[in-house]
Scaffold this motif. Structure first.
Motif, PDB file in Angstrom:
ATOM      1  N   UNK A 106     -41.987   0.371  12.512  1.00 29.79           N
ATOM      2  CA  UNK A 106     -41.634   0.246  11.103  1.00 29.79           C
ATOM      3  C   UNK A 106     -42.672   0.974  10.254  1.00 29.79           C
ATOM      4  N   UNK A 107     -42.517   0.930   8.945  1.00 29.71           N
ATOM      5  CA  UNK A 107     -43.432   1.644   8.051  1.00 29.71           C
ATOM      6  C   UNK A 107     -44.883   1.179   8.182  1.00 29.71           C
ATOM      7  N   UNK A 108     -45.103  -0.080   8.570  1.00 34.82           N
ATOM      8  CA  UNK A 108     -46.464  -0.603   8.664  1.00 34.82           C
ATOM      9  C   UNK A 108     -46.958  -0.746  10.100  1.00 34.82           C
ATOM     10  N   UNK A 109     -46.206  -0.274  11.069  1.00 34.97           N
ATOM     11  CA  UNK A 109     -46.663  -0.308  12.444  1.00 34.97           C
ATOM     12  C   UNK A 109     -45.616  -0.828  13.410  1.00 34.97           C
ATOM     13  N   UNK A 110     -46.035  -1.005  14.632  1.00 31.11           N
ATOM     14  CA  UNK A 110     -45.186  -1.510  15.700  1.00 31.11           C
ATOM     15  C   UNK A 110     -45.386  -3.015  15.808  1.00 31.11           C
TER      16      UNK A 110
END
Length: 169
Positions: A106-110
């Motif tokens: 996602x936009x902020x990481x896995x």
């Protein structure tokens, strides 16, 4: 809602056979990390019911979600952390690698999530935390077994005092 942390006896009763895994994981975090803890409770039907968050400077390390008979672990890996994981990939269990491969970035990481019913993946979870953030606690007991004796309801100051007193014995 941020409330006082539940007493460990209450947590242990709720977790049942998963309480050993919880104790060792929380004990490891408190033993090796100087980190903020936040206990959150909500309605029993809500997904954020009985959660313990560990974070430092607003950045999360790990989230533990207490459930009846087990607990959930959530860890978010950013780009650099995913690169470190890829370097060590073969040393992790098949369960961890499978979850890593199936998770969406996602936009902020896995976002990785694991259901813990026993201690089988504790070592891998600890290594994932070490990829995310290196341990930073300066005062350590001489033995990790003493760490498991710390009550989940203890504050950071209580833990530090307990550890310091343990070293004097």
């Amino acid at each position: 809602m941020n409330r006082p942390t539940k007493a460990y006896a209450e947590v242990k009763a709720m977790l049942g056979s998963a309480s050993d895994a919880w104790e060792k994981l929380v004990g490891h975090i408190r033993f090796y990390y100087e980190i903020d803890e936040k206990w959150a409770e909500g309605k029993p039907t809500h997904k954020h019911y009985n959660n313990l968050y560990f974070k430092r400077g607003g950045k999360p390390l790990i989230t533990l979600c207490l459930r009846e008979g087990f607990f959930l672990v959530g860890i978010v890996l950013g780009k650099n952390e995913r690169d470190k994981f890829d370097e060590q990939r073969e040393s992790f269990s098949e369960e961890i690698r499978k979850q890593y491969d199936e998770s969406e970035i996602l936009h902020d990481g896995l976002w990785l999530g694991f259901e813990v019913r026993d201690e089988s993946i504790n070592d891998d979870l600890i290594r994932l935390m070490q990829i995310k953030r290196k341990p930073n606690r300066k005062i350590l007991p001489e033995s990790i077994e003493k760490c498991g004796q710390l009550d989940i309801g203890m504050s950071h100051e209580d833990i530090t005092t307990h550890i310091a007193q343990s070293r004097l014995l």
